[in-house]
Design an enzyme around this catalytic site. Structure first.
Site, PDB file in Angstrom:
ATOM      1  N   GLY A 130       3.685   6.042   7.781  1.00  0.00           N
ATOM      2  CA  GLY A 130       3.868   5.185   6.795  1.00  0.00           C
ATOM      3  C   GLY A 130       3.231   3.809   6.871  1.00  0.00           C
ATOM      4  O   GLY A 130       2.605   3.578   8.068  1.00  0.00           O
ATOM      5  N   CYS A 131       3.290   2.943   5.955  1.00  0.00           N
ATOM      6  CA  CYS A 131       2.424   1.723   5.965  1.00  0.00           C
ATOM      7  C   CYS A 131       3.029   0.925   7.046  1.00  0.00           C
ATOM      8  O   CYS A 131       2.117   0.274   7.916  1.00  0.00           O
ATOM      9  CB  CYS A 131       2.490   0.955   4.886  1.00  0.00           C
TER      10      CYS A 131
END
Ligand SMILES: NC(=O)C1=CN([C@@H]2O[C@H](COP(=O)(O)OP(=O)(O)OC[C@H]3O[C@@H](n4cnc5c(N)ncnc54)[C@H](OP(=O)(O)O)[C@@H]3O)[C@@H](O)[C@H]2O)C=CC1
Ligand SMILES: CC(=O)N[C@@H](CCC(=O)OP(=O)(O)O)C(=O)O
Length: 325
Positions: A130-131
């Site tokens: 994920g970011c």
């Protein structure tokens, strides 16, 4: 020889950024685009500025049983919607999943490309982090590996641009009037990124991450993630910077800076910026990390992973400078 690639979820923010990068990639040829509501439209209808060579490609209705001949598929679907369909993609088609369904799932490599490229090279199923996790883990990895901080006492204060929620973010929180001139904490105590961050911190440190705290905040900008990480440790600022410079010495995309990084430094790129400020007398290390949520946080790292999986130079198609200003 070109590598035939497809993107499912191409009309979305992550898929659209993957298309932009693939359009300029020296070895990847986009031959398949898929989605749900956008099926039937041409790429030029969705992206008026798409390069001419891709303009007429028609978005298909996503169906893993009806794929053309493909070498590689990028999946950029809402988390929770890709696992069943991707399980039906033939084994010989490599997959990078940009969404959250396969992080630390059996048979999939967690694609933290700047930290462990060798685990990804040649593999056929890779789950993009994920970011927030990639911004956090790239920043912490040198400190954890060198035992400069305690893994069990990390507080992550994160800021994200609105595009982190995707085009499909129909939630009222994401409208202009709700986000402009406004700051919103969200996901307190149980954000979905906690497990992948805790597991990776434990893997890098061989210690428990039980005390991990993570609070993201939505800020009124389009792209960018900044994480400010409060850690316990007796290292000096210089020791943290030296550890990171040594850890990333031969890595193309991580920049270690003396001054605190800013989100705009990474916009439109696959770069990851890390920096540190520490006070040993206060047992305090402040670590800072910046990525573009759609670059290193999604499509950029997906292309980096795909390069590693395909035996290409890791930087292929990713060496453009960030946007400035
Ligand atoms: N935005 C970001 O910064 C980041 C996103 N991610 C993850 O990437 C994934 C995609 O996110 P993002 O691009 O932002 O989301 P968007 O809402 O912008 O796009 C979602 C895409 O999924 C497609 N889609 C939705 N349902 C289906 C379905 N049943 N069948 C086929 N296609 C479908 C949509 O296609 P259509 O329009 O045709 O319906 C659209 O192209 C998510 O898992 C997200 O969590 C990860 C890191 C960062
Ligand atoms: C602003 C916003 O909503 N951001 C998203 C992060 C995007 C991301 O990394 O998504 P996945 O882990 O689902 O792939 C969030 O906090 O869930």
């Amino acid at each position: 020889m070109s590598i035939r690639v497809g993107i499912v979820g191409i009309s979305g923010f992550g898929g659209g950024e993957a298309m932009r990068l693939i359009a300029g990639h020296p070895a990847f040829e986009l031959v398949y685009a898929a989605g749900e509501g956008s099926a039937g439209s041409r790429l030029v209808d969705r992206f008026p500025g798409v390069p001419q060579k891709l303009a007429g490609l028609v978005i298909e209705k996503w169906d893993p049983a009806a794929l053309p001949q493909l070498d590689l598929l990028f999946a950029s679907l809402p988390t929770g919607t890709s696992a069943e369909a991707l399980a039906r993609v033939p084994d010989e088609v490599k997959i990078v999943d940009i969404g959250g369904d396969h992080r630390y799932a059996d048979g999939w490599v967690y694609g933290l490309a700047d930290v462990w490229p060798a685990r990804i090279a040649g593999r056929s199923r890779v789950a993009n982090p994920g970011c927030f996790p990639v911004a956090t883990l790239n920043t912490l990895a040198p400190l954890l590996v060198n035992r400069l901080i305690e893994p069990g006492n990390i507080v992550i204060d994160a800021k994200t641009g609105i595009s982190g929620a995707g085009r499909g973010g129909a939630d009222a929180r994401f409208g202009y009037a709700d986000t402009n001139e406004n700051l919103q904490p969200y996901g307190l105590l149980k954000h979905v990124h906690m497990p992948e961050m805790a597991r990776t911190i434990e893997g890098l440190s061989a210690g428990s991450a039980a005390g991990l705290v993570f609070t993201p905040h939505l800020v009124p900008m389009t792209r960018g993630v900044l994480v400010t990480l409060y850690c316990r440790g007796r290292a000096t600022t210089q020791e943290c910077l030296d550890a990171a410079r040594s850890f990333y010495a031969d890595r193309a995309f991580v920049r270690v800076t003396d001054r605190p990084p800013q989100t705009k430094w990474a916009t439109g790129s696959n770069l990851s910026f890390v920096s540190y400020a520490a006070d040993p007398e206060r047992n305090l290390v402040i670590a800072m990390g910046v990525v573009d949520n759609l670059g290193k946080g999604a499509a950029g790292q997906a292309v980096q992973n795909a390069n590693l999986m395909s035996g290409l130079p890791e930087t292929a198609g990713l060496d453009g400078a960030p946007l400035w200003p």
